[in-house]
Design a protein around this motif. Structure first.
Motif, PDB file in Angstrom:
ATOM      1  N   GLU A 205      20.041  34.817  50.148  1.00 48.76           N
ATOM      2  CA  GLU A 205      18.589  34.803  50.228  1.00 48.76           C
ATOM      3  C   GLU A 205      18.040  33.400  49.995  1.00 48.76           C
ATOM      4  O   GLU A 205      18.587  32.624  49.215  1.00 48.76           O
TER       5      GLU A 205
ATOM      6  N   GLN B 167      13.495  30.138  48.224  1.00 50.44           N
ATOM      7  CA  GLN B 167      12.042  30.296  48.100  1.00 50.44           C
ATOM      8  C   GLN B 167      11.647  31.739  47.843  1.00 50.44           C
ATOM      9  O   GLN B 167      10.609  32.008  47.264  1.00 50.44           O
ATOM     10  N   THR B 168      12.505  32.681  48.319  1.00 51.97           N
ATOM     11  CA  THR B 168      12.101  34.082  48.223  1.00 51.97           C
ATOM     12  C   THR B 168      13.003  34.909  47.313  1.00 51.97           C
ATOM     13  O   THR B 168      12.670  36.038  46.990  1.00 51.97           O
ATOM     14  N   GLN B 169      14.114  34.356  46.902  1.00 51.90           N
ATOM     15  CA  GLN B 169      15.053  35.145  46.103  1.00 51.90           C
ATOM     16  C   GLN B 169      14.457  35.454  44.729  1.00 51.90           C
ATOM     17  O   GLN B 169      14.004  34.541  44.025  1.00 51.90           O
TER      18      GLN B 169
ATOM     19  N   ASP C 183       8.255  27.901  56.029  1.00 51.34           N
ATOM     20  CA  ASP C 183       8.495  28.962  55.054  1.00 51.34           C
ATOM     21  C   ASP C 183       9.974  29.280  54.937  1.00 51.34           C
ATOM     22  O   ASP C 183      10.412  29.925  53.983  1.00 51.34           O
TER      23      ASP C 183
ATOM     24  N   SER D 248      16.581  27.568  53.481  1.00 54.73           N
ATOM     25  CA  SER D 248      17.366  28.782  53.725  1.00 54.73           C
ATOM     26  C   SER D 248      18.758  28.453  54.253  1.00 54.73           C
ATOM     27  O   SER D 248      19.634  29.321  54.264  1.00 54.73           O
TER      28      SER D 248
END
Lengths: 216, 681
Positions: free
Chosen positions: B328, B331-333, B370, B374
């Protein structure tokens, strides 16, 4: 002539460890500070040696402080004489004029009186200001290398390094003056010899006054 | 016995030639080529529809619907503004690109969408805006007789005119699965179809190398004998598999992942990564390549150590939901989870593979911010523990600079330095010069010296800043102030060139300094107010009433061409010393058109921390300033007053010692001689 013990083994060990580490620190520090001008160990090796020498100096300072405190020798560094100012003036006058005319030292030099007033003032500044500044800034720089976020509140190395470098210049200046002043003993090498072997000739009859005996 | 058989099998595989290995790995089932209406293309003779063909098993609607490679930022409502008022998006389509100059403007007609696809579509995988308008209508449904619109019209022959585009006839450019998933896609044939405006045939043309289609009498024909009885194509002929590095290289940059043979890969707008940074993805050792690199005999390192170790682009830039690589995004994990959840099963992944690929955080990668971070970063694969033991303050170095700062010490190729669109070359192209080379970088005989990228502070995703290597490309162009966008290329060409293709007389008069009646390459520069005024006058004649020169600096991050550890930067004095790379200026341009100082684009992830200077010979320099960058480099004097005070304290002490000691010695010797005289008397 009979010899009197001027510097104990602990004092001499402390002094020479300090001298060697400061020398190594000045040399490696100079290479780190100006690697284009001085290339002895190589930059990264110089940094490693500098850090190791700094750690040794710090350990030596701590053990020395402990020794001087417990032995009471620390009193010798504290300017307590009532006539301190007049003695300091006399010592300064001696360095400025008396020494050229072959006059005797204004102060007796002995186991209980190792430092003249000017030395006391100088060492007080060195040991209480310059050395702590170097240790604090040096340790902070080393710690900042391992934990960079520690130095973020004070802007990283931006302010530490100039302070450390300035103090190093003063240390170097002091070292030059210190080495020169060792030549103002009975003979040019008498004081250095005393710091190596620990004893000085008993000019002033300390033995007769019941002091610790030295070598004959 | 089993062991012997296994060994024999492995040996047999190793001895197989590369094409045989490719066929062995072609595990994809037979494919029926289907046209856009669902009919068998072999039967109907119509173009292959990848959405239909691949969509039989894969969710092509999902794939084409989300991929940033498809949409190029046109579906992004929020993006970091570049600082140019005329950019409408963060991507290749709507954002000004110094390499290509022209871009699609949805609000005013400069370049029709079909124009863009014909000119630049070779660098777009298709789908998205090449299939449908922003409101979701198919381009083929748009009325062709509507008023002039960038979607429905293309440029006319005369500058400033337009004509309708027949989408029904051209078809649209579907997302081209073959381009990335075939080992040998026919790029040139595809490009030819795009340039000709036969968009629907672009995907079919990509199959040319497979032998499934041939071009006869200007039409693509299916080779029926290559299809099986069910009308399907076996995997041996259509060996679809995950993209190799050279597939990515079709659009991104020079990739040499074939046999270890000498190659010459000069910079090219068709290889933007190589053009802008000099990065070449190749496992070949530099000394064995065909590039004329200075001192190559000593360069035993590979161009890119990861390519040498057989990594491919997708190993770091893989599909974001590939269960084999799934991690993941930072930024989002969720911070409370050690292991990412939501990993797909293989079957689910094959049905709905994400075509958003792991990406880094490069200066120029303005699309899909965004998804920054990643991709695989260096520390995701490499251990710091136990390495770099020779390096003092490892943590400090790692926190203040990216790995590439030392592991990409030099680029051994030319990279673009300056782009000047204020004048055009006789070939009607921008005036371009390169760093890292003296002479024409496209000539194999030109000696390539390479260059050391400049280190700039990059804003990292964790809020910190780290030094990262960059190439700075400086560009100048004319801005039409009334319409608030660069002067369209046809108008600029009209202003500069006469009908016969030569420079207009007024242009020659303004630029011809040696009065030989022609304009040489050296004379093609706006280095005086009179020359600028002459071009402004010419632009007025071409319909641009108010034009001014704009200049900008676009940084390009250098993240490839990583050197192995032994070839990484190990000389501390490169940064720590009076001759630090931070003390050296970097040439940004050989001249400054119109005297206009450029400004940094605002959507880059790096910032300049230094000064732009003009040298005596008119070159534009960037002089870095470590202090302004917020870094203190040991050994690099940022506070010279410290040394001034320190030196004087030492000098005064030494002078005092010499005077004092000298006087003592002199008086002592005088006293000795006096005593000796007294003794004698």
């Amino acid at each position: 002539m009979k010899q009197i013990l001027m510097y104990t083994a602990n004092e001499r060990l402390w002094h020479w460890i300090q001298a060697i580490t400061i020398g190594v620190l000045l040399l490696t520090g100079a290479e780190v500070h100006a690697p284009q001008a001085l290339h002895v160990f190589g930059f990264s090796t110089a940094v490693l040696i500098h850090n190791a020498a700094g750690a040794l100096l710090l350990l030596n300072a701590i053990l020395g402080f402990f020794y001087f405190m417990t032995s009471g020798f620390i009193r010798q560094y504290i300017p307590a004489e009532k006539e301190f100012m007049s003695l300091a003036f006399a010592q300064a006058k001696y360095y400025l004029s008396g020494i050229f005319r072959g006059e005797p030292h204004p102060m007796k030099h002995g186991p209980d009186n190792k430092l003249n007033p000017l030395q006391k003032i100088t060492y007080l500044a060195i040991l209480n200001v310059l050395l702590p500044v170097q240790i604090v800034t040096g340790v902070a720089m080393w710690a900042g290398g391992r934990w960079p976020q520690l130095l973020e509140p004070i802007g990283g190395l931006t302010y530490l390094v100039p302070i450390h470098a300035m103090a190093a210049w003063f240390f170097l200046s002091f070292t030059v003056m210190h080495i020169y002043l060792t030549t103002t003993g009975d003979t040019p090498l008498a004081n250095i010899r005393a710091m190596i072997v620990g004893t000085i000739p008993d000019h002033d009859g300390h033995l007769e006054e019941g002091q610790d005996g030295g070598k004959a | 016995m089993k062991l012997l058989r296994a060994f024999s099998g492995c040996l047999g595989l190793m001895l197989l030639p590369a094409p045989a290995l490719a066929s062995v790995s072609a595990l994809h089932p037979p494919v029926e080529l289907i046209d856009i209406d669902g009919g068998a293309a072999l039967t109907t003779g119509r173009p292959v529809s990848t959405m239909r063909t691949c969509g039989a098993c894969h969710d092509t609607g999902y794939i084409a619907g989300h991929s940033y490679h498809v949409w190029l930022g046109t579906n992004e409502e929020k993006f970091t503004p570049s600082g140019r008022g005329f950019d409408h998006g963060p991507g290749l389509l709507e954002r000004f690109d110094p390499l290509t100059y022209e871009r699609f403007d949805p609000e005013q007609f400069d370049l029709g969408l079909a124009d863009w696809l014909r000119r630049f579509g070779t660098h777009h995988v298709g789908g998205g805006f090449a299939v449908q308008s922003a409101d979701g209508r198919s381009l083929m449904e748009l009325p062709s007789n509507a008023s002039t619109s960038p979607l429905t019209h293309v440029r006319g022959v005369e500058p400033g005119t337009s004509e309708p585009w027949d989408w029904q006839s051209s078809g649209v450019v579907e997302m081209n699965c073959f381009l990335c998933h075939l080992p040998d896609p026919a790029v040139d044939e595809r490009s030819a179809e795009l340039r000709a405006g036969r968009f629907a045939w672009a995907a079919t043309a990509t199959l040319a190398e497979t032998g499934l289609v041939t071009r006869e009498a200007g039409q693509w024909q299916y080779a029926a004998d290559h299809f099986d009885a069910d009308g399907k194509v076996p995997a041996t002929l259509l060996p679809l598999r995950k993209p190799a590095s050279h597939n990515c290289g079709i659009c991104h940059g020079a990739v040499q992942d074939g046999p270890d043979e000498p190659f010459f890969l000069p910079p090219s707008v068709d290889r933007p990564m190589t053009e802008t940074t000099g990065e070449i993805i190749a496992g070949t050792r530099i000394r064995r390549s065909g590039m004329n690199v200075a001192g190559k005999e000593e360069l035993s390192r590979p161009w890119d150590v990861h390519a040498e170790r057989l990594l491919v682009c997708s190993d770091c830039h893989g599909s974001l939901n590939n269960p084999a690589f799934f991690a993941e995004s930072r930024q989002t994990q969720p911070t409370h989870l050690k292991h990412p959840t939501g990993r797909l099963a293989i079957g689910e992944f094959l049905k709905t593979p994400s075509h958003d690929f792991g990406k880094g955080h490069s200066s120029q990668a303005t699309v899909a911010r965004d998804l920054d971070g990643s991709g695989r970063d260096c520390v995701d694969c490499h251990r710091l523990e136990g390495t770099h033991t020779w390096l003092p303050s490892v943590e400090r170095h790692m926190s203040s600079m990216r790995c590439e700062a030392c592991h990409v010490p030099r680029l051994y190729a030319a990279a673009r330095r300056q782009t000047d669109w204020t004048l055009l070359s006789p070939e009607r192209e921008a005036l371009v010069n390169y760093r890292g080379v003296k002479g024409d970088p496209h000539d194999p005989r030109t000696l390539v010296a390479g260059y050391q990228p400049v280190l700039l502070q990059r804003n990292e995703l964790d809020g910190s800043t780290r030094l990262a290597p960059q190439n700075l490309v400086t560009t100048w162009y004319w801005l039409d102030r009334q319409r608030g966008r660069p002067v369209p290329l046809p108008q600029l060409q009209q202003a500069l060139f006469a009908a016969d293709g030569s420079y207009r007389r007024s242009i020659v008069q303004a630029l011809d300094e040696n009065h030989d009646g022609s304009v040489t390459i050296e004379e093609l520069r706006l280095d005086s107010d009179a020359k600028v005024a002459a071009i402004q006058q010419a632009l007025q004649s071409a319909g641009v009433a108010d034009a001014e020169i704009r200049g900008e600096i676009q940084p390009y991050g250098v993240h490839h061409d990583v050197a192995p550890g032994v070839a990484a930067l190990r000389d501390c004095r490169v940064c720590h010393g009076g001759d630090s790379r931070f003390s050296r200026s970097t040439v940004l341009a050989d001249y400054v058109p119109g005297g206009v100082m450029p400004v940094m684009v605002q959507d880059a992830t790096v910032r300049l921390a230094g000064d732009l200077l003009l040298s005596d010979d008119g070159r534009l320099l960037y002089q870095p300033n470590a202090t302004r960058a917020g870094i203190y480099l040991l050994g690099y004097e940022s506070f010279p007053w410290v040394d001034v005070i320190g030196r004087w304290s030492l000098i005064l002490v030494v002078i005092g010692v010499l005077i004092h000691g000298g006087t003592r010695v002199f008086l002592a010797s005088f006293a000795d001689s006096k005593k000796e005289t007294e003794v004698r008397s």
